[in-house]
Design an enzyme around this catalytic site. Structure first.
Site, short mmCIF file in Angstrom:
data_model
loop_
_atom_site.label_atom_id
_atom_site.label_comp_id
_atom_site.label_asym_id
_atom_site.label_seq_id
_atom_site.Cartn_x
_atom_site.Cartn_y
_atom_site.Cartn_z
N GLN A 1 0.84 -1.20 0.00
CA GLN A 1 0.00 0.00 0.00
C GLN A 1 0.87 1.25 0.00
O GLN A 1 0.56 2.23 -0.66
CB GLN A 1 -0.95 0.01 1.20
CG GLN A 1 -1.94 1.17 1.19
CD GLN A 1 -2.93 1.10 0.03
OE1 GLN A 1 -3.27 0.03 -0.44
NE2 GLN A 1 -3.38 2.26 -0.42
N ALA B 1 -5.76 5.31 -0.37
CA ALA B 1 -5.53 5.46 1.08
C ALA B 1 -4.04 5.49 1.38
O ALA B 1 -3.24 4.78 0.75
CB ALA B 1 -6.19 4.32 1.83
N SER C 1 -5.66 1.97 4.68
CA SER C 1 -6.39 1.27 3.62
C SER C 1 -7.26 0.15 4.16
O SER C 1 -6.80 -0.69 4.93
CB SER C 1 -5.40 0.70 2.60
OG SER C 1 -6.10 -0.07 1.64
N HIS D 1 -8.07 -2.25 2.45
CA HIS D 1 -7.48 -3.47 1.89
C HIS D 1 -6.51 -4.13 2.88
O HIS D 1 -6.32 -5.34 2.84
CB HIS D 1 -6.75 -3.17 0.58
CG HIS D 1 -7.67 -2.94 -0.56
ND1 HIS D 1 -8.26 -3.96 -1.27
CD2 HIS D 1 -8.11 -1.79 -1.12
CE1 HIS D 1 -9.01 -3.46 -2.22
NE2 HIS D 1 -8.95 -2.14 -2.15
N ASP E 1 -11.55 -5.05 -4.55
CA ASP E 1 -11.88 -4.32 -5.77
C ASP E 1 -12.31 -5.34 -6.81
O ASP E 1 -11.56 -6.28 -7.12
CB ASP E 1 -10.68 -3.53 -6.28
CG ASP E 1 -10.32 -2.35 -5.40
OD1 ASP E 1 -11.17 -1.92 -4.58
OD2 ASP E 1 -9.19 -1.84 -5.52
N GLU F 1 -16.25 4.85 -5.90
CA GLU F 1 -15.57 3.65 -6.40
C GLU F 1 -16.58 2.50 -6.41
O GLU F 1 -16.67 1.74 -5.45
CB GLU F 1 -14.37 3.28 -5.51
CG GLU F 1 -13.25 4.29 -5.52
CD GLU F 1 -12.02 3.82 -4.75
OE1 GLU F 1 -12.06 2.76 -4.08
OE2 GLU F 1 -11.01 4.54 -4.80
N HIS G 1 -15.27 -1.02 -5.35
CA HIS G 1 -14.70 -1.28 -4.02
C HIS G 1 -15.81 -1.73 -3.05
O HIS G 1 -16.65 -0.93 -2.66
CB HIS G 1 -14.03 0.00 -3.50
CG HIS G 1 -13.35 -0.16 -2.18
ND1 HIS G 1 -11.98 -0.27 -2.06
CD2 HIS G 1 -13.84 -0.21 -0.92
CE1 HIS G 1 -11.67 -0.38 -0.77
NE2 HIS G 1 -12.79 -0.35 -0.06
#
Length: 142
Positions: free
Chosen positions: A34, A55, A60, A62, A69, A110, A113
């Site tokens: 990231q 992010a 994030s 994630h 995503d 998004e 996401h």
């Protein structure tokens, strides 16, 4: 593991309905990955712009393993909000960054996401609220 299992079920069901969705997705990201991704965006677009769509490392979703995503078969991110929005909550996901809610979430829309929430995803979806609004927490800034 639960989020990943639900994601795989959702993708399979989307495909069975003829929706343009790939088995590929972007899921868990390490802090290091990231950091590299974010820094590349900062170098290309500047920090202020990068902060609207990427992010910072340590922030994030994630990195939690709960965000994914969605990707189309051609490798592009899933752009149509309708393809994920109407089905995601049935599997415990919400579309995390909605159009028109950028000042609340801090990120551009998004539609690709999704964030695993679990059973409460149905209530969040039906409310039309962002996660921040639903939980009554402040968002939109670091």
């Amino acid at each position: 593991p639960t989020a990943l299992s639900q994601l795989q079920k959702m993708i399979a069901d989307m495909q069975s309905l003829g929706l343009s969705i790939s088995n590929s997705y972007s899921g868990y990201r390490s802090y290091q990955y990231q950091s590299s991704l974010y820094q590349n965006y900062v170098n290309s677009y500047g920090q202020a712009s990068a902060d609207t769509f990427s992010a910072r490392p340590g922030y994030s979703e994630h990195q939690t393993g709960l965000a994914f995503d969605l990707i189309q078969p051609n490798g592009a991110l899933l752009e149509s909000p309708n393809e994920a929005q109407w089905i995601a909550h049935k599997y415990g996901f919400i579309v995390r960054y909605q159009s028109g809610k950028e000042s609340i979430t801090g990120y551009m829309a998004e539609p690709w996401h999704v964030r695993y929430i679990g059973n409460e995803a149905v209530n969040i979806y039906q409310s039309g609220l962002t996660l921040e609004e639903y939980l009554h927490v402040e968002g939109g800034d670091y």
